[in-house]
Design an enzyme around this catalytic site. Structure first.
Site, PDB file in Angstrom:
ATOM      1  CD  GLN A 136      -1.097   2.298   2.248  1.00  0.00           C
ATOM      2  OE1 GLN A 136      -0.406   1.970   3.208  1.00  0.00           O
ATOM      3  NE2 GLN A 136      -1.266   3.562   1.891  1.00  0.00           N
ATOM      4  CE  LYS A 186      -7.294   0.666   2.697  1.00  0.00           C
ATOM      5  NZ  LYS A 186      -7.184   1.835   3.553  1.00  0.00           N
ATOM      6  CG  HIS A 202      -8.475   5.461   6.310  1.00  0.00           C
ATOM      7  ND1 HIS A 202      -7.700   5.716   5.206  1.00  0.00           N
ATOM      8  CD2 HIS A 202      -7.595   5.205   7.305  1.00  0.00           C
ATOM      9  CE1 HIS A 202      -6.413   5.619   5.527  1.00  0.00           C
ATOM     10  NE2 HIS A 202      -6.328   5.301   6.794  1.00  0.00           N
ATOM     11  CG  ASP A 252     -11.260  -1.200   4.038  1.00  0.00           C
ATOM     12  OD1 ASP A 252     -11.978  -0.180   4.030  1.00  0.00           O
ATOM     13  OD2 ASP A 252     -10.014  -1.144   4.075  1.00  0.00           O
TER      14      ASP A 252
HETATM   15  C1  LIG Z   1      -4.653   1.558  13.319  1.00  0.00           C
HETATM   16  C2  LIG Z   1      -4.971   1.693  11.865  1.00  0.00           C
HETATM   17  C3  LIG Z   1      -3.970   2.088  10.986  1.00  0.00           C
HETATM   18  C4  LIG Z   1      -4.260   2.227   9.624  1.00  0.00           C
HETATM   19  N1  LIG Z   1      -3.248   2.546   8.765  1.00  0.00           N
HETATM   20  C5  LIG Z   1      -3.507   2.594   7.433  1.00  0.00           C
HETATM   21  C6  LIG Z   1      -2.446   2.786   6.513  1.00  0.00           C
HETATM   22  O1  LIG Z   1      -1.284   2.903   6.883  1.00  0.00           O
HETATM   23  N2  LIG Z   1      -2.766   2.824   5.186  1.00  0.00           N
HETATM   24  C7  LIG Z   1      -4.059   2.691   4.735  1.00  0.00           C
HETATM   25  O2  LIG Z   1      -4.304   2.736   3.527  1.00  0.00           O
HETATM   26  N3  LIG Z   1      -5.066   2.485   5.594  1.00  0.00           N
HETATM   27  C8  LIG Z   1      -4.824   2.416   6.914  1.00  0.00           C
HETATM   28  N4  LIG Z   1      -5.845   2.141   7.786  1.00  0.00           N
HETATM   29  C9  LIG Z   1      -7.201   1.885   7.265  1.00  0.00           C
HETATM   30  C10 LIG Z   1      -7.371   0.393   6.942  1.00  0.00           C
HETATM   31  O3  LIG Z   1      -6.602   0.035   5.822  1.00  0.00           O
HETATM   32  C11 LIG Z   1      -8.811   0.034   6.636  1.00  0.00           C
HETATM   33  O4  LIG Z   1      -9.305   0.874   5.614  1.00  0.00           O
HETATM   34  C12 LIG Z   1      -9.763   0.098   7.835  1.00  0.00           C
HETATM   35  O5  LIG Z   1      -9.122  -0.334   9.016  1.00  0.00           O
HETATM   36  C13 LIG Z   1     -10.962  -0.795   7.551  1.00  0.00           C
HETATM   37  O6  LIG Z   1     -11.932  -0.669   8.523  1.00  0.00           O
HETATM   38  P1  LIG Z   1     -12.083  -1.687   9.753  1.00  0.00           P
HETATM   39  O7  LIG Z   1     -10.999  -1.330  10.721  1.00  0.00           O
HETATM   40  O8  LIG Z   1     -13.440  -1.353  10.278  1.00  0.00           O
HETATM   41  O9  LIG Z   1     -11.972  -3.094   9.231  1.00  0.00           O
HETATM   42  C14 LIG Z   1      -5.575   1.993   9.150  1.00  0.00           C
HETATM   43  C15 LIG Z   1      -6.553   1.571  10.049  1.00  0.00           C
HETATM   44  C16 LIG Z   1      -6.273   1.404  11.389  1.00  0.00           C
HETATM   45  C17 LIG Z   1      -7.354   0.914  12.294  1.00  0.00           C
END
Ligand SMILES: Cc1cc2nc3c(=O)[nH]c(=O)nc-3n(C[C@H](O)[C@H](O)[C@H](O)COP(=O)(O)O)c2cc1C
Length: 378
Positions: free
Chosen positions: A131, A247, A271, A302
């Site tokens: 990513q 994304k 996100h 997601d």
């Molecule tokens: C602690 C944390 C860190 C995240 N860091 C990133 C990241 O570095 N890059 C990114 O594209 N999304 C990041 N996300 C978003 C996740 O990729 C994803 O879209 C999201 O967690 C999905 O929702 P859910 O937690 O309800 O499953 C992060 C999410 C969390 C919870």
């Protein structure tokens, strides 16, 4: 103290994670932006759909395999990229990537990982997605793409929903938003020696792909991200050449442009409710995205996926696969690799059970007829 072996559900694992993490880490992991409306709505949106079982189907053999963006999947769930996993457990991304391998799940590594592209590739020879954030600068981003290619990552995803630092109000109270700790969060850290041990034994906490501390990242973080445009997306797409996804799209109009520049996948995502509050839940957008892309782009979602039945609903609406973020991080925080493995396994077992109860023998059997809009639709 509860233990992993006493966890039977995602909620049990979440509760154990909450106990194992210092207060500030927990709030950062769990929390969403502004009023956290999205955080709640991401779950609630699944209630708009009801499942319609078929009876008297021979379900003695069920095939969960599918393919997404040219990758063969054992089952239609992948791990979302999440930054700085060592904040949740000493094993960090290595633990999560191993859990992905064990459970037949595609792993996604964040640009902001605490173990590097190369370290994670060594630990997980299976299908992996890298990513990309362009926050570190355009030139550096192209270097990261090349490193991911050399290390054997099958697909690249570019995150496009981070043009500003989110307003996560819990993090003001804990001090994390200011890159520090309040007296209360310091006390909570001191009350979690096991967590401290996990963190300090892994060496200094770094954004491993960039070789800098997380605090230094703030210097460049948002400047470049605000300059992202479709021309640059196309350049990145052409440079990578392999399977490529965006994304964080939430508007079907953008899906039309994305298709024109030749993306293979779109991850509809808010996100996990951590960026812009008040935007739609991805599950409610699937049909519009499938139509906008003429069914020629693999649609993935997601944000809020917690149950096997959520995956079936998303696929019935036209998604090819789903991704999970917090569930595997809760597992990691609860008990490292074993915890992440358990969280993913619970979801997989649910999916299999639900397919059986619904009379579905293969992923391709999931169709619009598998669901109907229920009385809760608002
Ligand atoms: C602690 C944390 C860190 C995240 N860091 C990133 C990241 O570095 N890059 C990114 O594209 N999304 C990041 N996300 C978003 C996740 O990729 C994803 O879209 C999201 O967690 C999905 O929702 P859910 O937690 O309800 O499953 C992060 C999410 C969390 C919870």
């Amino acid at each position: 103290m509860p233990r992993l072996k006493h966890c039977y559900t995602q909620k049990d694992i979440e509760a154990l994670a909450r106990k194992r993490l210092p207060w500030g880490m927990w709030e950062f992991l769990y929390g969403g932006a502004d009023d956290e409306w999205c955080l709640t709505n991401n779950r609630r949106a699944f209630e708009h759909y009801e499942l319609m079982p078929r009876a008297c189907v021979d379900v003695s053999n069920i095939d969960l395999t599918t393919s997404v963006m040219g990758m063969d999947l054992e089952w239609p769930v992948m791990l979302s990229p999440t930054g700085m996993n060592r904040m949740y457990h000493g094993s960090g991304e290595i633990g999560a990537a191993r859990a992905a391998l064990k459970t037949g799940t595609v792993y996604s590594l964040s640009t902001y990982s605490s173990y590097s592209i190369e370290q994670v590739a060594e630990t997980n020879p299976g299908n992996k997605i890298f990513q990309l954030f362009i926050n570190p600068g355009i030139e550096r981003s192209f270097e990261l793409i090349d490193r991911a290619k050399i290390s054997g990552y099958q697909a690249l995803c570019l995150t496009v929903d981070t043009t500003a630092s989110p307003n996560k109000e819990r993090d003001y109270k804990t001090g994390i938003a200011f890159g520090g700790v309040t007296p209360k969060s310091l006390l909570s850290i001191l009350a979690h020696p096991r967590w401290i041990y996990g963190l300090v034994t892994g060496g200094s906490l770094q954004l491993a792909n960039l070789g800098i501390s997380p605090l230094e990242a703030d210097k460049f973080q948002w400047k470049h991200a605000t300059q992202l445009n479709w021309e640059l997306v196309k350049k990145i797409r052409d440079h990578w050449q392999g399977p490529f996804a965006l994304k964080g799209l939430l508007n079907p109009e953008d899906a039309i442009t994305a298709r024109q520049i030749g993306v293979d996948g779109i991850i509809i995502s808010n996100h996990g409710g951590r960026q812009m509050d008040g935007v739609p839940a991805p599950v409610s957008l699937i049909r519009e995205f499938v139509d906008a892309t003429n069914n020629e782009v693999d649609i993935i979602i997601d944000s809020g996926i917690r149950r096997g039945s959520d995956v079936i609903k998303a696929l019935a609406l036209g998604a090819k696969a789903c991704m999970i973020g917090r569930p595997y991080l809760y597992g990691l925080a609860a008990a490292g690799e074993a915890g992440a493995t358990k969280a993913i396994d619970i979801l997989k077992a649910e999916l299999l059970r639900d397919m059986t109860l619904l009379g579905l023998t293969a992923i391709n059997d999931i169709s619009p007829q598998t669901i109907r809009t229920g009385p809760n639709q608002g």
